[in-house]
Design a protein around this motif. Structure first.
Motif, PDB file in Angstrom:
ATOM      1  N   SER A   1       0.830  -1.210   0.000  1.00 49.49           N
ATOM      2  CA  SER A   1       0.000   0.000   0.000  1.00 49.49           C
ATOM      3  C   SER A   1       0.860   1.254   0.000  1.00 49.49           C
ATOM      4  O   SER A   1       1.770   1.392   0.814  1.00 49.49           O
ATOM      5  CB  SER A   1      -0.881  -0.036   1.253  1.00 49.49           C
ATOM      6  OG  SER A   1      -1.724   1.071   1.286  1.00 49.49           O
TER       7      SER A   1
ATOM      8  N   ASP B   1       2.818  -0.786   4.459  1.00 51.67           N
ATOM      9  CA  ASP B   1       2.771   0.638   4.088  1.00 51.67           C
ATOM     10  C   ASP B   1       4.139   1.011   3.505  1.00 51.67           C
ATOM     11  O   ASP B   1       5.137   1.025   4.213  1.00 51.67           O
ATOM     12  CB  ASP B   1       2.455   1.477   5.325  1.00 51.67           C
ATOM     13  CG  ASP B   1       2.563   2.963   5.033  1.00 51.67           C
ATOM     14  OD1 ASP B   1       2.446   3.339   3.851  1.00 51.67           O
ATOM     15  OD2 ASP B   1       2.779   3.734   5.975  1.00 51.67           O
TER      16      ASP B   1
ATOM     17  N   SER C   1       4.219   5.704   2.883  1.00 56.04           N
ATOM     18  CA  SER C   1       3.180   6.656   2.457  1.00 56.04           C
ATOM     19  C   SER C   1       3.355   8.023   3.109  1.00 56.04           C
ATOM     20  O   SER C   1       3.840   8.138   4.237  1.00 56.04           O
ATOM     21  CB  SER C   1       1.798   6.112   2.841  1.00 56.04           C
ATOM     22  OG  SER C   1       1.526   4.917   2.151  1.00 56.04           O
TER      23      SER C   1
ATOM     24  N   THR D   1      -2.270   6.464   5.537  1.00 57.59           N
ATOM     25  CA  THR D   1      -2.428   5.015   5.336  1.00 57.59           C
ATOM     26  C   THR D   1      -2.048   4.251   6.603  1.00 57.59           C
ATOM     27  O   THR D   1      -2.788   3.378   7.077  1.00 57.59           O
ATOM     28  CB  THR D   1      -1.542   4.543   4.164  1.00 57.59           C
ATOM     29  OG1 THR D   1      -1.958   5.202   2.978  1.00 57.59           O
ATOM     30  CG2 THR D   1      -1.648   3.044   3.968  1.00 57.59           C
ATOM     31  N   TYR D   2      -0.914   4.575   7.146  1.00 54.44           N
ATOM     32  CA  TYR D   2      -0.414   3.855   8.316  1.00 54.44           C
ATOM     33  C   TYR D   2      -1.353   4.026   9.509  1.00 54.44           C
ATOM     34  O   TYR D   2      -1.668   3.059  10.200  1.00 54.44           O
ATOM     35  CB  TYR D   2       0.987   4.362   8.660  1.00 54.44           C
ATOM     36  CG  TYR D   2       1.628   3.623   9.813  1.00 54.44           C
ATOM     37  CD1 TYR D   2       2.197   2.381   9.632  1.00 54.44           C
ATOM     38  CD2 TYR D   2       1.644   4.183  11.084  1.00 54.44           C
ATOM     39  CE1 TYR D   2       2.769   1.689  10.682  1.00 54.44           C
ATOM     40  CE2 TYR D   2       2.225   3.516  12.149  1.00 54.44           C
ATOM     41  CZ  TYR D   2       2.793   2.264  11.932  1.00 54.44           C
ATOM     42  OH  TYR D   2       3.349   1.591  12.982  1.00 54.44           O
TER      43      TYR D   2
ATOM     44  N   ARG E   1       5.794  -1.283   7.992  1.00 53.68           N
ATOM     45  CA  ARG E   1       5.976   0.006   7.324  1.00 53.68           C
ATOM     46  C   ARG E   1       7.408   0.170   6.811  1.00 53.68           C
ATOM     47  O   ARG E   1       8.364  -0.041   7.557  1.00 53.68           O
ATOM     48  CB  ARG E   1       5.669   1.161   8.281  1.00 53.68           C
ATOM     49  CG  ARG E   1       5.884   2.521   7.618  1.00 53.68           C
ATOM     50  CD  ARG E   1       5.290   3.662   8.393  1.00 53.68           C
ATOM     51  NE  ARG E   1       5.968   3.894   9.646  1.00 53.68           N
ATOM     52  CZ  ARG E   1       5.776   4.995  10.398  1.00 53.68           C
ATOM     53  NH1 ARG E   1       4.908   5.907  10.009  1.00 53.68           N
ATOM     54  NH2 ARG E   1       6.419   5.135  11.527  1.00 53.68           N
TER      55      ARG E   1
END
Lengths: 151, 225
Positions: free
Chosen positions: B10, B35, B38, B42-43, B56
């Protein structure tokens, strides 16, 4: 000898000396190659006929053409070298970033995670989240990774 | 803990990742959201979903790297079947269930989604032409005969996933996966899927310019392995 030749030879000689006495640095590995190039340039400027003869030996019409071909080859080699370094650097950044992500992963809680507030309130939520333990590393990585976003 | 792990790479999907993940949660499998550095929320959105495994990247690396991270995490946690799923809301979760059933019953190593065998509502003509060109290129490049090559929905066995050491961090990973399938002689089957094209997903999708970037990336990998 013309003024151009004198100035060029002086500049090239200074450059050759600087390369020869260079301490450790990014050019260290290419020192011999660079010194050979400087020597060839000095030779070509001081005695252009030498280049001309050498070009004729190789079947190339003019000494100037020889220099052009050599420059094109050298430029291509330099580009490939830079590309290889950039690729290696990108892989190192990717590897480091992925290892950090794996280390700091927040595990899911499966079916046990039922919280009416929709928030994770178990002790696992108190764990440092991804990147939070690396406040000094993350900004540096972000700086290193600036550029066009990659999807 | 389910033996099926769904990997969702993502990047800047804060507006839709919550919906996509909530739909996936109905399948009762493990969900991993990676993630990929981003800039949006998002996170934070995924962080509020406790059932989801959340990783992440500190910087944006690309979808290929995010997939590799997610797959490695799933394998470390004992995944037996791995699903890759795009985060932009184009995929239908019912296709995931179909794919999982298919890989369990067919005995193949990989199930690849194909929008051209299924449906792709509102697909722009330019996108269709680009994808068909990619199919032809892949056939020349890998020898694989496929109907679609750049679909994010795939299902892999554990053994197949362990062979996917993706080197291409960016979008060229889709071609690289097919290269690995061809080189390792993994067995595969294509599965009809439904794709939803929305203004959001089209804006996030690949352009003709990206396809040149993919070609250059593949060429660069040939020159500098």
């Amino acid at each position: 000898m013309t003024l151009f030749q004198i100035l060029s030879l002086a500049g090239l000689t200074a450059l050759g000396v600087a390369i020869a006495v260079l301490p450790k640095g990014p050019w260290r590995g290419a020192r011999v190659f660079l010194l050979l190039m400087v020597a060839a340039a000095i030779c070509g400027i001081a005695k252009p006929i030498v280049l001309q003869r050498f070009a004729e030996q190789l079947g190339i019409g003019r000494g100037a053409d020889l220099v052009t071909y050599f420059n094109a080859a050298a430029l291509f080699l330099c580009l490939m070298r830079m590309l290889a370094r950039e690729t290696a650097f990108e892989r190192q950044i990717a590897s480091l970033t992925r290892q950090m992500a794996l280390r700091d992963a927040r595990p899911g809680l499966g079916d046990a995670a039922e919280d009416p507030r929709g928030e994770c309130s178990t002790p696992q939520d108190k764990r440092p989240l991804a990147g939070e333990g690396d406040q000094d590393i993350v900004p540096a990585l972000r700086a290193a990774g600036t550029g066009k976003p990659r999807r | 803990m389910s033996s099926v792990w769904i990997i969702v790479p993502s990047f800047n999907e804060g507006s839709i990742i919550g919906t996509v993940t909530a739909e996936l949660e109905t399948l009762a499998h493990e969900i991993v959201v990676v993630d990929d550095g981003s800039d949006d929320d998002t996170y934070e959105v995924v962080r509020r979903m406790p059932r989801v495994h959340l990783l992440r990247h500190a910087v944006n690396l690309g979808q290929g790297a995010a997939l590799r991270t997610g797959i490695e995490y799933a394998l470390q946690n004992g995944a037996q079947t791995i699903v890759t799923f795009d985060a932009d809301g184009q995929h239908d979760v019912t296709d995931v269930a179909t794919g999982i059933r298919l890989i369990a019953t067919s005995g193949v190593d990989v199930v690849l989604g194909s929008r051209f065998l299924g449906t792709a509502a509102a697909m722009p003509r330019g996108r269709r032409a680009l994808l068909k060109a990619a199919v032809a290129f892949t056939r020349l490049h890998t020898g694989l005969t496929l109907t679609d090559t750049h679909v994010g929905l795939r299902v892999l066995t554990r053994a197949a996933a362990m062979t996917l050491k993706l080197q291409h961090s960016r979008m060229a990973h889709a071609t690289e996966i097919l290269q690995i399938i061809a080189r390792r002689r993994l067995t595969f089957v294509e599965m009809p899927i439904s794709m939803r094209y929305t203004p959001y997903s089209l804006a996030k999708g690949q352009s003709a310019l990206d396809s040149w970037a993919i070609l250059l990336s593949l060429l660069r990998a040939r020159l500098l392995p």
